[in-house]
Scaffold this motif. Structure first.
Motif, PDB file in Angstrom:
ATOM      1  N   ILE A  37       0.836  -1.205   0.000  1.00 33.18           N
ATOM      2  CA  ILE A  37       0.000   0.000   0.000  1.00 33.18           C
ATOM      3  C   ILE A  37       0.868   1.251   0.000  1.00 33.18           C
ATOM      4  CG2 ILE A  37      -1.729   1.275   1.322  1.00 33.18           C
ATOM      5  CD1 ILE A  37      -2.785  -1.410   2.305  1.00 33.18           C
ATOM      6  N   ARG A  38       1.925   1.242   0.810  1.00 30.51           N
ATOM      7  CA  ARG A  38       2.833   2.384   0.865  1.00 30.51           C
ATOM      8  C   ARG A  38       3.492   2.656  -0.482  1.00 30.51           C
ATOM      9  NH1 ARG A  38       2.889   6.328   4.809  1.00 30.51           N
ATOM     10  NH2 ARG A  38       2.799   5.423   6.898  1.00 30.51           N
ATOM     11  N   SER A  39       3.811   1.609  -1.214  1.00 29.29           N
ATOM     12  CA  SER A  39       4.490   1.789  -2.501  1.00 29.29           C
ATOM     13  C   SER A  39       3.586   2.457  -3.530  1.00 29.29           C
ATOM     14  CB  SER A  39       4.958   0.427  -3.030  1.00 29.29           C
ATOM     15  OG  SER A  39       3.854  -0.429  -3.298  1.00 29.29           O
TER      16      SER A  39
ATOM     17  N   ALA B 225      -7.516  -1.101  -2.219  1.00 30.19           N
ATOM     18  CA  ALA B 225      -7.351  -0.476  -0.905  1.00 30.19           C
ATOM     19  C   ALA B 225      -6.879   0.972  -1.040  1.00 30.19           C
ATOM     20  CB  ALA B 225      -6.364  -1.286  -0.065  1.00 30.19           C
ATOM     21  N   VAL B 226      -5.947   1.220  -1.958  1.00 29.90           N
ATOM     22  CA  VAL B 226      -5.450   2.587  -2.172  1.00 29.90           C
ATOM     23  C   VAL B 226      -6.562   3.475  -2.711  1.00 29.90           C
ATOM     24  CG1 VAL B 226      -3.862   3.978  -3.543  1.00 29.90           C
ATOM     25  CG2 VAL B 226      -3.054   1.890  -2.454  1.00 29.90           C
ATOM     26  N   SER B 227      -7.352   2.961  -3.652  1.00 30.69           N
ATOM     27  CA  SER B 227      -8.478   3.728  -4.183  1.00 30.69           C
ATOM     28  C   SER B 227      -9.469   4.073  -3.079  1.00 30.69           C
ATOM     29  CB  SER B 227      -9.166   2.931  -5.291  1.00 30.69           C
ATOM     30  OG  SER B 227     -10.310   3.594  -5.763  1.00 30.69           O
ATOM     31  N   ALA B 228      -9.720   3.122  -2.169  1.00 28.40           N
ATOM     32  CA  ALA B 228     -10.636   3.387  -1.058  1.00 28.40           C
ATOM     33  C   ALA B 228     -10.067   4.463  -0.124  1.00 28.40           C
ATOM     34  CB  ALA B 228     -10.898   2.099  -0.287  1.00 28.40           C
ATOM     35  N   LEU B 229      -8.768   4.432   0.126  1.00 30.50           N
ATOM     36  CA  LEU B 229      -8.152   5.457   0.973  1.00 30.50           C
ATOM     37  C   LEU B 229      -8.298   6.839   0.346  1.00 30.50           C
ATOM     38  CD1 LEU B 229      -4.898   3.565   2.014  1.00 30.50           C
ATOM     39  CD2 LEU B 229      -6.765   4.224   3.534  1.00 30.50           C
ATOM     40  N   LEU B 230      -8.110   6.924  -0.958  1.00 33.94           N
ATOM     41  CA  LEU B 230      -8.249   8.211  -1.641  1.00 33.94           C
ATOM     42  C   LEU B 230      -9.678   8.721  -1.611  1.00 33.94           C
ATOM     43  CD1 LEU B 230      -5.958   7.527  -4.743  1.00 33.94           C
ATOM     44  CD2 LEU B 230      -5.455   9.021  -2.807  1.00 33.94           C
ATOM     45  N   GLU B 231     -10.642   7.801  -1.511  1.00 34.48           N
ATOM     46  CA  GLU B 231     -12.052   8.186  -1.451  1.00 34.48           C
ATOM     47  C   GLU B 231     -12.498   8.529  -0.034  1.00 34.48           C
ATOM     48  OE1 GLU B 231     -14.117   4.919  -3.106  1.00 34.48           O
ATOM     49  OE2 GLU B 231     -13.449   5.283  -5.166  1.00 34.48           O
ATOM     50  N   GLY B 232     -11.586   8.471   0.925  1.00 31.16           N
ATOM     51  CA  GLY B 232     -11.945   8.818   2.294  1.00 31.16           C
ATOM     52  C   GLY B 232     -12.391   7.652   3.139  1.00 31.16           C
TER      53      GLY B 232
END
Length: 519
Positions: free
Chosen positions: A188-190, A271-278
């Motif tokens: 996820i960090r990458s 997971a990254v897309s979900a983080l960007l969506e809040g």
């Protein structure tokens, strides 16, 4: 569930006992006598035959003693004699020949945190030594020193990064998470290289001591949602968590709702897309499943592949999923209502065909539908539980054989077999398996409502489902948004996948608005 409750009761009982009898033990320091430390560890690890103890002598004329303790089942290919590397560090930086190293040199070097070939940690308590051994550390204890050295050499074999089996992607990244929390966080960090990505890691459970983590993107998550999540996460300190699905049940606002209030994935890009969506994600060491919360109703119809394909095709597929969900939920009940109460709504030719096929049927339409759906669900579960090479073959062949046999035996009509088959196929179009289960659960009450009151019963059933969805919340957010309350821009995105240029303009406009964070 019974196992988890058993561990919960046992954990609470152990905590009560520890308040009375283990309070002093938690503060027990290591002794300067090496034999006493060895005896204390052997008393802790009674009947643990995979705990290995090695005693060594060092210094001039081998006067000093050291004890190396580790668990050989989680320290597989490491050298048991790590003491040799420790002495080599001292030889390189402090004195000369290894035979001249004594306890004073060891203390001075490691207390001052000298440069070592391995990362080490000084521990002082017996319980710390116990935890380090169980976490895959090699612990070295020295005679006449009440501290121990712990070196992390955990080396249990883990599955390598590969494509997730349950989320096959035609276009897009093919990496999937594995059963290693550190590597999952790295994946996820990458992809999200920003200091605004916050990770919180803690150990859960008194017996499992599972390492769990949650992450969010600072500034993207509404403060009320984040506060609610943290409050619920803090309540699971003593829970024996074995899989992230345990989190889902503990975080849900309505446990008995047929609709899941969370999403799961094994893909880092999702997971990254979900983080960007809040959104907030939760991870657990030992499982590849990532929990995404809050999960809203409209998000379960979206697939990550929608944004890797052309807009027109993605919009068409998304519309098909919505239609598939409606068919899976309502087709059997609509057939029961029409064939039982509202035959005038069926075209004459089709009505004659249905009556001809139902002639001589021993059961009413409701019982006939329940029998066929029961066997269809049974075949579906059998296909999931059997090995992959034969699971699909058994489910397909079983459906054909049972359907043909039911028609020939006069148990079910051909039209009912078609209805049940179309219902099952439509349920497979939903990307999230848990959300497809919701349609399977609600299908039965709607069938009974249609059999009792016909179309009026269906209307009552739909109204109750809508009222439940409108009142349901996930971490404080309306679960049925943007359908209730209605949000025009987001509602369009639920039905169709808008072009990326339109989405970018919308996000820029939202970022400039004063209430953008609340969206």
């Amino acid at each position: 569930m019974r196992l988890r409750r058993h561990w919960q009761k046992q954990a609470k009982q152990n905590q009560k006992d520890s308040n009375n009898s283990n309070t002093n033990q938690e503060k027990t320091e290591l002794s300067t006598d090496l034999k006493k430390n060895e005896t204390a560890l052997k008393d802790i690890f009674v009947d643990c035959q995979d705990i290995v103890y090695h005693t060594y002598q060092y210094s001039k004329e081998f006067k000093e003693q050291a004890l190396v303790v580790f668990c050989e089942t989680i320290v597989q290919n490491e050298k048991a004699n790590l003491l040799k590397e420790v002495m080599q560090d001292l030889v390189t930086h402090e004195v000369g020949p290894a035979t001249e190293v004594d306890l004073f040199d060891v203390k001075r070097f490691f207390i001052k945190h000298g440069v070592s070939s391995r990362a080490f940690e000084l521990v002082e308590m017996q319980e710390e030594v116990r935890d380090k051994i169980l976490e895959g550390h090699i612990v070295i204890l020295f005679h006449n020193w009440n501290k121990a050295l712990a070196f992390d050499v955990f080396s249990v074999e883990k599955r390598s990064v590969g494509e997730p089996q349950n989320e096959v992607s035609i276009i897009g990244p093919r990496e999937g998470t594995i059963e290693n929390l550190t590597k999952n966080i790295g994946l996820i960090r990458s992809r999200l290289k920003t200091e605004k990505l916050k990770f919180t890691i803690k150990n859960l459970g008194n017996n499992t001591k599972s390492k769990a983590a949650y992450a969010y993107l600072e500034g993207a998550v509404p403060e009320d949602t984040l506060k609610e999540f943290k409050k619920k996460f803090e309540k699971v300190n003593e829970e024996e968590i074995l899989e992230t699905s345990y989190f889902a049940e503990l975080f849900e606002d309505s446990t008995f709702s047929p609709f899941p209030q969370y999403r799961t994935t094994e893909r880092p890009d999702v997971a990254v897309s979900a983080l960007l969506e809040g959104k907030i994600i939760a991870l657990l060491d030992g499982t590849p499943t990532i929990l995404i919360c809050p999960g809203l109703f409209t998000e379960f119809f979206q697939s990550p592949s929608d944004y890797y394909q052309r807009t027109i095709f993605s919009s068409l597929i998304r519309s098909l999923r919505i239609i598939g969900f409606i068919i899976s939920l309502t087709l059997p009940s609509i057939y029961i209502a029409l064939s039982t109460f509202h035959t005038e709504l069926i075209p004459t030719v089709l009505l004659m065909a249905i009556l001809d096929t139902r002639e001589g049927m021993p059961f009413p339409a409701l019982v006939e539908a329940l029998i066929m759906i029961f066997f269809f669900e049974l075949l579906q579960e059998a296909g999931l539980r059997l090995p992959r090479p034969i699971g699909s073959a058994v489910s397909i062949v079983g459906a054909l054989v049972i359907g043909d046999a039911a028609i020939n035996a006069g148990i079910a009509s051909p039209m009912m077999v078609v209805v049940v088959a179309l219902t099952g196929i439509a349920s497979f179009s939903i990307p999230q398996y848990d959300f497809g289960t919701s349609a399977r659960i609600l299908r039965i009450p709607l069938m009974f409502a249609a059999a009792v009151l016909g179309g009026f019963g269906l209307m009552i059933g739909f109204l109750l489902i809508y009222l439940h969805l409108a009142g349901l919340r996930s971490l404080g957010q309306p679960y049925f948004a943007p359908l209730g309350p209605i949000r025009r821009g987001v509602l369009y995105e639920f039905l169709f996948r808008s072009p990326l240029s339109v989405q970018l303009r919308r996000h820029q406009r939202d970022d400039l608005s004063p209430n953008s964070k609340m969206k």
